[in-house]
Design an enzyme around this catalytic site. Structure first.
Site, PDB file in Angstrom:
ATOM      1  N   GLU A 100     -11.083 -53.227  51.244  1.00  0.00           N
ATOM      2  CA  GLU A 100     -11.283 -51.486  50.595  1.00  0.00           C
ATOM      3  C   GLU A 100     -11.420 -49.944  51.975  1.00  0.00           C
ATOM      4  OE1 GLU A 100     -11.333 -49.021  48.667  1.00  0.00           O
ATOM      5  OE2 GLU A 100     -12.519 -49.055  47.245  1.00  0.00           O
ATOM      6  N   ASP A 101     -10.768 -49.522  51.395  1.00  0.00           N
ATOM      7  CA  ASP A 101     -10.676 -48.227  53.121  1.00  0.00           C
ATOM      8  C   ASP A 101     -11.757 -47.694  52.501  1.00  0.00           C
ATOM      9  OD1 ASP A 101     -10.847 -47.086  49.974  1.00  0.00           O
ATOM     10  OD2 ASP A 101      -9.116 -45.430  50.523  1.00  0.00           O
ATOM     11  N   ASP A 104     -18.294 -45.323  49.325  1.00  0.00           N
ATOM     12  CA  ASP A 104     -18.607 -44.182  49.940  1.00  0.00           C
ATOM     13  C   ASP A 104     -19.612 -44.066  48.591  1.00  0.00           C
ATOM     14  OD1 ASP A 104     -19.284 -40.671  50.184  1.00  0.00           O
ATOM     15  OD2 ASP A 104     -17.685 -40.519  48.142  1.00  0.00           O
ATOM     16  N   PHE A 153     -14.786 -35.307  54.747  1.00  0.00           N
ATOM     17  CA  PHE A 153     -13.920 -36.570  53.278  1.00  0.00           C
ATOM     18  C   PHE A 153     -13.002 -36.192  54.593  1.00  0.00           C
ATOM     19  CE2 PHE A 153     -10.768 -36.182  50.937  1.00  0.00           C
ATOM     20  CZ  PHE A 153     -10.945 -37.367  49.212  1.00  0.00           C
ATOM     21  N   ARG A 166      -1.679 -39.683  53.145  1.00  0.00           N
ATOM     22  CA  ARG A 166      -2.354 -41.447  53.584  1.00  0.00           C
ATOM     23  C   ARG A 166      -1.345 -41.681  53.880  1.00  0.00           C
ATOM     24  NH1 ARG A 166      -4.069 -43.428  48.486  1.00  0.00           N
ATOM     25  NH2 ARG A 166      -3.757 -42.851  46.948  1.00  0.00           N
TER      26      ARG A 166
HETATM   27  P1  IMP Z   1     -16.983 -45.014  45.576  1.00  0.00           P
HETATM   28  O1  IMP Z   1     -16.751 -45.315  44.455  1.00  0.00           O
HETATM   29  O2  IMP Z   1     -17.709 -43.597  45.748  1.00  0.00           O
HETATM   30  O3  IMP Z   1     -17.664 -46.067  47.111  1.00  0.00           O
HETATM   31  O4  IMP Z   1     -15.785 -44.807  46.597  1.00  0.00           O
HETATM   32  C1  IMP Z   1     -14.741 -45.105  46.924  1.00  0.00           C
HETATM   33  C2  IMP Z   1     -13.201 -45.060  46.900  1.00  0.00           C
HETATM   34  O5  IMP Z   1     -13.446 -43.488  46.935  1.00  0.00           O
HETATM   35  C3  IMP Z   1     -12.704 -44.919  48.425  1.00  0.00           C
HETATM   36  O6  IMP Z   1     -11.882 -45.920  48.286  1.00  0.00           O
HETATM   37  C4  IMP Z   1     -11.304 -44.312  48.144  1.00  0.00           C
HETATM   38  O7  IMP Z   1     -10.296 -44.448  47.972  1.00  0.00           O
HETATM   39  C5  IMP Z   1     -12.249 -42.615  47.623  1.00  0.00           C
HETATM   40  N1  IMP Z   1     -13.252 -41.577  48.815  1.00  0.00           N
HETATM   41  C6  IMP Z   1     -13.993 -41.774  49.327  1.00  0.00           C
HETATM   42  N2  IMP Z   1     -14.342 -41.175  50.184  1.00  0.00           N
HETATM   43  C7  IMP Z   1     -13.435 -40.629  50.755  1.00  0.00           C
HETATM   44  C8  IMP Z   1     -12.988 -39.778  51.485  1.00  0.00           C
HETATM   45  O8  IMP Z   1     -13.641 -39.081  52.435  1.00  0.00           O
HETATM   46  N3  IMP Z   1     -11.407 -39.471  51.784  1.00  0.00           N
HETATM   47  C9  IMP Z   1     -10.272 -40.101  50.509  1.00  0.00           C
HETATM   48  N4  IMP Z   1     -11.155 -41.300  50.244  1.00  0.00           N
HETATM   49  C10 IMP Z   1     -12.311 -40.906  49.593  1.00  0.00           C
HETATM   50 MG    MG Z   2      -8.639 -42.008  47.463  1.00  0.00          MG
END
Ligand code: IMP
Ligand code: MG
Length: 180
Positions: A100-101, A104, A153, A166
């Protein structure tokens, strides 16, 4: 040479990212020595990280991808996670690393972790390039973390803001007042 978009502050340079990805690859090689692993990338954000990580791993590895929708266009999460593209191959009995990138709130990865666990993989781990522990809404940790970051962010190296940025080679900070 591809330069970073003017006006965006670099948080991690392409060199810092490359160095860290090498270390993660070495750790995976060590942890899975003599075994096969399936790198399961979460589209689209993790595509670039997976591509680089896979080339730092010397054990036998294959790829698959899933796609989820969780974020809207901007910087706010909707809270809901939806699977848009499922795995192509069965994962039962395999060593899986979900790639995963960014981790969050944890909603995406906890959703995926539960889903994949039902398929009875031999093992299931998580590799995330970035981790924002202060943002967590559900309890989930990654086994491999590139960098832990504060609640900011970020864009670049696969990560987007409304699908843009990206392709930036560095990870940059997105100003909170950036227009959508
Ligand atoms: P989560 O479900 O809140 O953990 O979110 C995960 C997804 O939200 C990541 O795979 C990203 O695609 C997106 N995301 C969360 N924070 C960021 C950020 O700072 N920049 C870009 N995408 C983010
Ligand atoms: Mg995203």
């Amino acid at each position: 040479m591809h330069t970073t978009t003017p006006g965006l502050q670099v948080l991690f340079s392409r060199q810092q990212i490359a160095d860290r990805v090498i270390e993660l690859g070495r750790q995976i090689d060590k942890d899975y020595a003599g075994q096969d692993v399936l790198l399961l990338g979460v589209l689209k954000g993790a595509a670039i990280f997976l591509a680089d990580l896979a080339r730092q791993v010397t054990i036998t590895c294959t790829f698959d991808f899933v796609a989820v929708a969780s974020y809207g266009k901007g910087q706010k999460t909707s809270g809901a996670v939806k699977l848009i593209k499922d795995i192509d191959q069965p994962i039962e009995g395999k060593h899986i690393i979900v790639v995963e990138d960014i981790l969050d709130t944890g909603l995406t990865l906890s959703f995926l972790h539960k889903l994949f666990q039902q398929h009875k993989p031999r093992s299931l781990k998580i590799a995330t390039l970035l981790d924002k522990p202060s943002r967590r809404l559900v309890k989930i940790d990654a086994d491999y973390v590139g960098f832990s970051i504060p609640n900011k962010f970020v864009v670049g190296y696969g990560m987007d803001y409304a699908e843009r940025f990206r392709n930036l080679p560095d990870i940059c900070l997105m100003p909170s007042d950036y227009p959508e």
